[in-house]
Design a protein around this motif. Structure first.
Motif, mmCIF file in Angstrom:
data_model
loop_
_atom_site.group_PDB
_atom_site.id
_atom_site.type_symbol
_atom_site.label_atom_id
_atom_site.label_comp_id
_atom_site.label_asym_id
_atom_site.label_seq_id
_atom_site.Cartn_x
_atom_site.Cartn_y
_atom_site.Cartn_z
ATOM 1 N N ALA A 21 0.863 -1.186 0.000
ATOM 2 C CA ALA A 21 0.000 0.000 0.000
ATOM 3 C C ALA A 21 0.897 1.233 0.000
ATOM 4 C CB ALA A 21 -0.926 -0.019 1.203
ATOM 5 N N ASP A 22 1.036 1.867 -1.145
ATOM 6 C CA ASP A 22 2.037 2.925 -1.307
ATOM 7 C C ASP A 22 1.476 4.278 -1.713
ATOM 8 O OD1 ASP A 22 1.246 2.148 -3.814
ATOM 9 O OD2 ASP A 22 3.219 1.503 -4.480
ATOM 10 N N ASP A 23 0.182 4.433 -1.757
ATOM 11 C CA ASP A 23 -0.401 5.724 -2.093
ATOM 12 C C ASP A 23 -1.479 6.040 -1.068
ATOM 13 O OD1 ASP A 23 -0.788 8.074 -3.427
ATOM 14 O OD2 ASP A 23 -1.386 7.170 -5.321
ATOM 15 N N SER A 24 -1.692 7.313 -0.808
ATOM 16 C CA SER A 24 -2.694 7.680 0.190
ATOM 17 C C SER A 24 -3.351 9.001 -0.166
ATOM 18 C CB SER A 24 -2.070 7.761 1.587
ATOM 19 O OG SER A 24 -1.142 8.808 1.641
ATOM 20 N N PHE A 25 -4.527 9.189 0.407
ATOM 21 C CA PHE A 25 -5.280 10.432 0.271
ATOM 22 C C PHE A 25 -5.637 10.898 1.674
ATOM 23 C CE2 PHE A 25 -9.409 12.565 0.246
ATOM 24 C CZ PHE A 25 -9.126 13.620 -0.588
ATOM 25 N N ASP A 26 -5.314 12.130 2.009
ATOM 26 C CA ASP A 26 -5.622 12.715 3.320
ATOM 27 C C ASP A 26 -6.654 13.816 3.156
ATOM 28 O OD1 ASP A 26 -3.757 11.122 4.535
ATOM 29 O OD2 ASP A 26 -2.223 12.648 4.678
ATOM 30 N N MET A 27 -7.590 13.828 4.085
ATOM 31 C CA MET A 27 -8.604 14.886 4.104
ATOM 32 C C MET A 27 -8.738 15.368 5.533
ATOM 33 S SD MET A 27 -12.570 14.572 2.995
ATOM 34 C CE MET A 27 -13.556 14.611 4.463
ATOM 35 N N GLU A 28 -8.623 16.658 5.731
ATOM 36 C CA GLU A 28 -8.813 17.250 7.057
ATOM 37 C C GLU A 28 -10.112 18.035 7.048
ATOM 38 O OE1 GLU A 28 -5.387 19.469 8.256
ATOM 39 O OE2 GLU A 28 -4.079 17.715 8.166
ATOM 40 N N PHE A 29 -10.872 17.897 8.137
ATOM 41 C CA PHE A 29 -12.150 18.590 8.213
ATOM 42 C C PHE A 29 -12.539 18.808 9.670
ATOM 43 C CE2 PHE A 29 -13.525 14.420 9.119
ATOM 44 C CZ PHE A 29 -14.766 14.506 9.697
ATOM 45 N N ARG A 30 -13.486 19.673 9.861
ATOM 46 C CA ARG A 30 -14.040 19.936 11.189
ATOM 47 C C ARG A 30 -15.532 19.597 11.115
ATOM 48 N NH1 ARG A 30 -11.993 24.169 14.652
ATOM 49 N NH2 ARG A 30 -10.900 24.754 12.753
ATOM 50 N N PRO A 31 -15.970 18.569 11.896
ATOM 51 C CA PRO A 31 -17.381 18.158 11.811
ATOM 52 C C PRO A 31 -18.338 19.210 12.344
ATOM 53 C CG PRO A 31 -16.133 16.709 13.287
ATOM 54 C CD PRO A 31 -15.211 17.769 12.801
#
Length: 133
Positions: A123-133
């Motif tokens: 597993a060598d790729d990633s997607f990050d998402m930052e948020f405030r609920p």
């Protein structure tokens, strides 16, 4: 004939590269949808988010039909989301797909989806998402 052969080989190589990039783009789009799915689950369970329940180990024991606590719902969300990440257990998943939810300062959360983009077993790729609920 040699010039045409070289040109055709070049075109075939270009076609392979295009297909590889198209597949990679499709997986990144799927990762985005999966991260947004978890963000929406968290937004619908603000009591569980505030209590820190999304930092627990997932458990698929909550029955939506009979009702469950905010903790149970958060554990169920994590389990159900985790099952949808890997293509081995879901048609909408990714190869070797995994995910995590991390609490950051100031009420911000990071959702990370990781997968094997080039299908080499890592597993060598990633997607990050930052948020405030």
């Amino acid at each position: 004939i040699i010039i045409i052969s070289i040109g055709l080989l070049g075109m075939a190589g270009l076609q392979v590269t295009t297909l590889r990039n198209n597949n990679s783009s499709s997986m990144r789009t799927q990762a985005t949808f999966l991260a947004e799915d978890m963000a929406e689950r968290m937004r619908s369970n603000t009591v569980g988010v505030t209590a820190g329940n999304y930092a627990t180990s997932p458990s698929c024991s909550c029955s939506i039909a009979t009702g469950c606590t905010a903790l149970d719902l958060a554990a169920y969300d994590l389990c159900d989301w985790g099952n949808s990440l890997d293509v081995a257990s879901s048609n909408s998943g990714l190869p070797l797909g995994t995910g995590s939810v991390t609490s950051l300062p100031n009420g911000i959360f990071r959702i990370r989806v990781t997968w094997d983009d080039d299908r080499d077993g890592v597993a060598d790729d990633s997607f990050d998402m930052e948020f405030r609920p």
